[in-house]
Design a protein around this motif. Sequence first.
Motif, short mmCIF file in Angstrom:
data_model
loop_
_atom_site.label_atom_id
_atom_site.label_comp_id
_atom_site.label_asym_id
_atom_site.label_seq_id
_atom_site.Cartn_x
_atom_site.Cartn_y
_atom_site.Cartn_z
N ILE A 90 35.05 38.26 35.14
CA ILE A 90 34.34 37.44 33.85
C ILE A 90 33.20 36.73 34.72
O ILE A 90 33.67 36.28 35.86
N ILE A 91 32.22 36.74 34.22
CA ILE A 91 30.96 35.83 34.49
C ILE A 91 30.93 34.70 33.79
O ILE A 91 30.73 34.91 32.62
N ALA B 230 29.91 41.09 44.65
CA ALA B 230 31.28 40.63 44.00
C ALA B 230 32.04 41.77 43.58
O ALA B 230 33.41 41.96 43.62
N LYS B 231 31.59 42.75 42.86
CA LYS B 231 32.13 43.85 42.32
C LYS B 231 32.60 44.83 43.42
O LYS B 231 33.62 45.31 43.27
N SER B 232 31.90 44.76 44.60
CA SER B 232 32.24 45.72 45.39
C SER B 232 33.60 45.29 46.11
O SER B 232 34.54 45.85 46.59
N VAL B 233 33.79 43.87 46.11
CA VAL B 233 34.97 43.09 46.69
C VAL B 233 36.20 43.06 45.68
O VAL B 233 37.34 43.72 45.96
N ILE B 234 35.76 42.89 44.27
CA ILE B 234 36.86 42.58 43.47
C ILE B 234 37.24 44.20 42.93
O ILE B 234 38.40 44.23 42.36
N THR B 235 36.38 45.14 42.74
CA THR B 235 36.40 46.22 42.20
C THR B 235 37.03 46.19 40.76
O THR B 235 38.12 46.91 40.70
N PRO B 236 36.36 45.71 39.96
CA PRO B 236 36.78 45.56 38.56
C PRO B 236 36.50 46.86 37.54
O PRO B 236 35.54 47.58 37.98
N SER B 237 37.36 47.06 36.77
CA SER B 237 36.92 48.36 35.91
C SER B 237 36.01 47.64 34.49
O SER B 237 35.44 48.56 33.88
N GLN B 238 36.06 46.56 34.38
CA GLN B 238 35.09 45.99 33.40
C GLN B 238 34.66 44.68 33.92
O GLN B 238 35.36 43.81 34.34
N VAL B 239 33.34 44.26 33.48
CA VAL B 239 32.56 42.81 33.66
C VAL B 239 32.32 42.30 32.38
O VAL B 239 31.82 43.03 31.49
N ILE B 240 32.73 41.34 32.27
CA ILE B 240 32.49 40.51 31.02
C ILE B 240 31.65 39.17 31.34
O ILE B 240 32.10 38.30 32.21
N VAL C 281 37.53 29.59 29.06
CA VAL C 281 36.60 31.00 29.07
C VAL C 281 37.42 32.17 29.14
O VAL C 281 37.19 33.02 28.45
N ILE C 282 38.46 32.14 30.02
CA ILE C 282 39.29 33.36 30.03
C ILE C 282 40.00 33.75 28.87
O ILE C 282 40.05 34.96 28.27
N ALA D 173 39.75 37.94 37.49
CA ALA D 173 38.74 37.16 38.33
C ALA D 173 37.55 36.65 37.71
O ALA D 173 37.17 37.23 36.66
N ILE D 174 37.50 35.13 38.01
CA ILE D 174 36.37 34.76 37.30
C ILE D 174 35.29 33.78 38.25
O ILE D 174 35.86 33.21 39.10
N LEU D 175 34.23 34.34 37.85
CA LEU D 175 33.08 33.58 38.93
C LEU D 175 32.09 32.89 37.98
O LEU D 175 31.63 33.28 37.08
#
Lengths: 391, 323
Positions: free
Chosen positions: A122-123, A153-163, A194-195, A208-210
């Motif tokens: 989550i951004i 961040a995506k390359s570290v966290i490897t999320p399947s979705q970004v919101i 937010v989460i 993960a939330i940044l």
Amino acid sequence: MPKSDFILNIGLTGSMLDGPRSEQISLDLACFTPVVKPGDTVLAGDLVAKAKVSGQGDLHSPLAGEVVEISGLSEFSMIIRAKGEGSVEPRDLSQTTGAELKTILAELGIDTTRMPSAKTLIINAMPPEPGILVQEQLLRDYRPFVARGLTAAKSVITPSQVILAGVGVDASAFGSCAVRLLAPVYPNGLDPLVIKAVTGEENPPDFAILSVLELFLIGQAMETGLPCTQTVVTVGDKNVHAMIGTPLKALLDMSNITATERDRVIIGGPLRGETAISLEAGISKDSLAVQVIPHGAFPPVEDNPCLNCGECVLVCPSRILPNMISRTAEFRLYDRARQYGVDACMECGLCGYHCTGRRPLLQYIRLAKKELAAMDLTENPVEKAEAPKCC
Amino acid sequence: MIRPPKTLFTVSCPPHIHCGRTFNGLMLETILALMPAALLAVVTYGFPALRVMALSCSVAVLVEAACWKVMGRPQEVDNFNALLLGLIFSFLLPATAPWWLVTVGSAITIVLGKAIFGGLGGSPLNAALLSWASLHLSWPESMDIELNMLGSSFADPLAQLKHFGVEAVANIPLTDLLLGKQVAGLGVSHILALLVGGLYLLLRGRIRWHMPVSFLTGVLATATLFFLVEPGMHPSPLFHLATGTVIFGAFFLITDPSSSPVGRIPMLAFGFLAGALVMVVRVWGTHPDGVAFAILLANLLTPMLEKLRPKPFGLNISGDNHA
Ligand code: SF4
Ligand code: SF4
């Protein structure tokens, strides 16, 4: 000062200013162990202190100079005076990804404990508190940096979705990420809320939330290959791109804000920020804002009894009982504070804002939390290794 | 090396701002909200009403000052709480109450209703009602409104209802009740004036809507139930709203912070329960009004009602529930 309406986006005007060029900076060492000593000379970008909790991001000197003092105002600061020239060599990060990138980012001063591998990222583009304009500016004017940070961040966290969650953010912001619009009212910008708004769950696993600022700092490090020594803070109604450690005085002078005896100088926002002891103190990476609240603008906090009016209970986003927690903490009955839910407190400060008795509620809550943590440690020393979340 | 800072700033825990609502302000505004009813009490009952109110307030303030002195605690009588308690207590008395009754009652309000529990926020029972109930049990004749107000041109509709049945009150127009053409405690009969004060407190955010609304709903719903189940045996539900201490109770008695629960659900349950109990006492009890006993009883249930609280944020998921 008027009653706060808790509206988060105050409407940003103008572009980001460059920070003042200070001859002397003061680094907050609260979470760091220094690796240099007074008298050492450092280049801009040299490592000066290591994070006590590994992965939380090390601390680097923002300028070339000499370490004049460690401790100073309080036990926890390092003062560096500008002297000479020179900077460390930038690293080439264009090919690094994944776990290797995570290690390097931590070495460059990024808090990577906030970047576990997770299914959803989550951004958080919400301003956390009223009077903080950093998010708005970065999303409007510095989107490429934020996007660069997101890629890393995506390359570290490897999320399947970004919101992306925020006020008036558009879906096209970062390619194809989902968007969740939130009402611009405090405390909606706090991470746990937010989460919850995004997922409908409270403290769900695999997340993960940044914040936008965190992504910007990562993007800045990726772009320059240099350690993170510059951050963004809101001073007055402007944002400033300043060196970490920039003394509060320089920032306030720049915006023509004066702080006089008995005022509160706040690093952060009015509900969660910390007060500074002196204007020589410097900002850190996550300061977000510097504000001055004049003495006498609000009725002062007092050691009053709780009259049980329940206002604090009505506003608490954690659905706990600040009235009972503060009463039990007053009498050192910390176990009972736990029964009233003190562990769930997200330290939003709303209870204290609304307290009819003007009691120092958050102070009691923090006291109870601290005492409980100490009690847990003595009861169960095995957990010691995992215990220090922040130092 | 620690250098003393040149300028001393205020250092404290967050939050650094405050809504501005203070305890003294709350007390003063509540007293202000009682003023219309107090004025009309003087208009209706004349000097005796003023005398009772003034005596009760003065005794409350003096007794509280003495209490803190004896208990060796910092003097806090200047926060207007004693003044307000004295005034609220006097509202419940007949306008003709003798001086000793007022003095004893007002002193009980402070000593047994507040000081003995450690002061502000400590008492599990509404102080004024506790004192009212003690006097009522000790000197029933002196506290009997109907008996003491025989000289008045109005009647106590609730006593009429109790003694002579529903026919006796069938012809009292609702407007008479609203305008205070009834006998009750000296400050509680001017329904409209109390409504004005109560709405003022609500609009100013000094009291929250939950308890007044649920209390009135409780009275109305239970009265309607009786009205429908036993037709012809009960006056209209609105009669019950407009008589006795119901309106005063809704805005000034059940909202007492110390003896009422916190949290939305407990507050709603508390108000509704107290409202329903009012009707239970009025229909089946021996006392004509019932508000005082209903609220005291609900006060006793407050700790139980407070268990009706939601789970703390996030704790239900992680299974880390300590509560
Ligand atoms: S700071 Fe107060 S209002 Fe905020 S979560 Fe904690 S207890 Fe609740
Ligand atoms: S708002 Fe303050 S005085 Fe009121 S119940 Fe909460 S802690 Fe007590």
